[in-house]
Design a protein around this motif. Structure first.
Motif, PDB file in Angstrom:
ATOM      1  N   GLU A  23       0.840  -1.199   0.000  1.00 17.95           N
ATOM      2  CA  GLU A  23       0.000   0.000   0.000  1.00 17.95           C
ATOM      3  C   GLU A  23       0.875   1.249   0.000  1.00 17.95           C
ATOM      4  O   GLU A  23       0.927   2.008   0.956  1.00 17.95           O
ATOM      5  N   ILE A  66      -9.654  -3.327  -5.474  1.00 20.04           N
ATOM      6  CA  ILE A  66      -8.230  -2.975  -5.378  1.00 20.04           C
ATOM      7  C   ILE A  66      -7.910  -2.081  -6.576  1.00 20.04           C
ATOM      8  O   ILE A  66      -7.998  -2.519  -7.728  1.00 20.04           O
ATOM      9  N   PHE A  68      -5.439   0.161  -8.910  1.00 18.73           N
ATOM     10  CA  PHE A  68      -4.048   0.294  -9.341  1.00 18.73           C
ATOM     11  C   PHE A  68      -3.925   1.604 -10.117  1.00 18.73           C
ATOM     12  O   PHE A  68      -4.672   1.846 -11.069  1.00 18.73           O
ATOM     13  N   ILE A  73      -0.662  -0.081  -6.188  1.00 18.55           N
ATOM     14  CA  ILE A  73      -1.876  -0.079  -5.383  1.00 18.55           C
ATOM     15  C   ILE A  73      -1.991   1.252  -4.651  1.00 18.55           C
ATOM     16  O   ILE A  73      -1.022   1.727  -4.045  1.00 18.55           O
ATOM     17  N   THR A 132      -6.149  -7.187  -0.523  1.00 20.41           N
ATOM     18  CA  THR A 132      -4.900  -6.700  -1.116  1.00 20.41           C
ATOM     19  C   THR A 132      -3.903  -7.831  -1.309  1.00 20.41           C
ATOM     20  O   THR A 132      -3.297  -7.977  -2.375  1.00 20.41           O
TER      21      THR A 132
END
Length: 284
Positions: A23, A66, A68, A73, A132
């Motif tokens: 993250e 999630i 991108f 991410i 994640t």
């Protein structure tokens, strides 16, 4: 015990460190990345209100998204449930189902510890605990969990005897659940339950076990019958001792037997004469 707790704590800390590393903030995308992001924002503003339909996305209550941005991410990890915004040119997202998933383990031919081949199948319940990790650490979490469940089933049953497999299903299921849960922890998957559905034995082994069980029951029946005969003989011995103490008891017992016979519809009754009455005739 303490070593196991320390190992579990270390694994949990490593998992958290990996999640934090995944993250990353948007500041790591570099100068060119920021230029592309600003260009995407400008393009979105210029094409309003048409671009708003490409920017607004919705995920359901049981899903997580999630996001991108230029392959990284976004900070904060999974988004949802509800509305979230993406940039049409630089952002992409993957939906992850957070509900419990069930799959059957195909029948596995397993060689037990006592060299018996059995066919065993089962069922596994799991869910994605960390979206994640499930996206970033493995290509296909569902397929990997299925293959791992088959391998774990073979490994666990290979250390058990046939009697243990037939009687200790709960222990085997718990052992499989612990092994799968530890192995899938890095993938963000929580294995909730494992159950053994059926254990199929070869036909020849079934016949042999049936013959063995029948022989065991017959032997037990003979032992029980012998014990009953022994108890009956002891009771008759005690009864004979009681009758021997009183000569009239035998006559009373005989009369009681005659009463019992008379109650039934018999055509012949044998009435023996007492020995004392015959002695007088024998002396003459």
């Amino acid at each position: 015990m303490e070593d196991g707790r320390e190992t579990a704590a270390m694994r949990e800390q490593e998992r958290k460190d990996r999640q934090k590393a995944l993250e990353n903030t948007d500041s790591d995308i570099g100068l060119c990345g920021w230029i592309l992001v600003l260009f995407s924002i400008l393009l979105t503003l210029l094409t309003l209100p048409l671009s708003i339909w490409m920017c607004i996305k919705i995920v359901k209550e049981y899903e997580r998204a999630i996001i991108f941005r230029l392959g990284r991410i976004l900070q904060g990890g999974a988004k949802g449930p509800g509305l979230f915004f993406i940039l049409p040119c630089t952002d992409s997202f993957i939906n992850v189902d957070m509900r419990t998933i069930t799959f059957d383990i195909p029948p596995q031919e397993v060689l037990t510890k006592d060299s018996v081949t059995v066919s065993v199948d089962g069922v596994v319940y799991y869910r994605v605990q960390n979206a994640t990790l499930a996206v970033a650490n493995i290509t296909n979490a569902d397929a990997a969990t299925r293959l791992l469940a088959q391998t774990t089933l073979r490994n666990v049953l290979g250390t058990k005897n046939l009697a243990e497999i037939l009687s200790d299903r709960e222990e085997i299921a718990h052992s499989m659940q612990s092994s799968l849960d530890d192995a899938t922890d890095d993938w963000g998957i929580k294995v909730e339950r494992v159950e053994i559905k059926d254990v199929k034995l070869p036909l020849q082994l079934q016949r042999a076990m049936a013959a063995e069980a029948e022989a065991t029951r017959e032997a037990r029946a003979k032992v029980i019958a012998a014990e009953g005969e022994m108890n009956a003989s002891r009771a008759l011995k005690e009864a004979s001792l009681v009758i021997a103490e009183s000569p009239s008891a035998l006559q009373l017992r005989y009369l009681q037997t005659l009463n019992t016979i008379a109650a039934e519809k018999n055509s012949t009754i044998i009435f023996p004469l007492p020995i004392d009455m015959m002695q007088s005739f024998l002396k003459r």
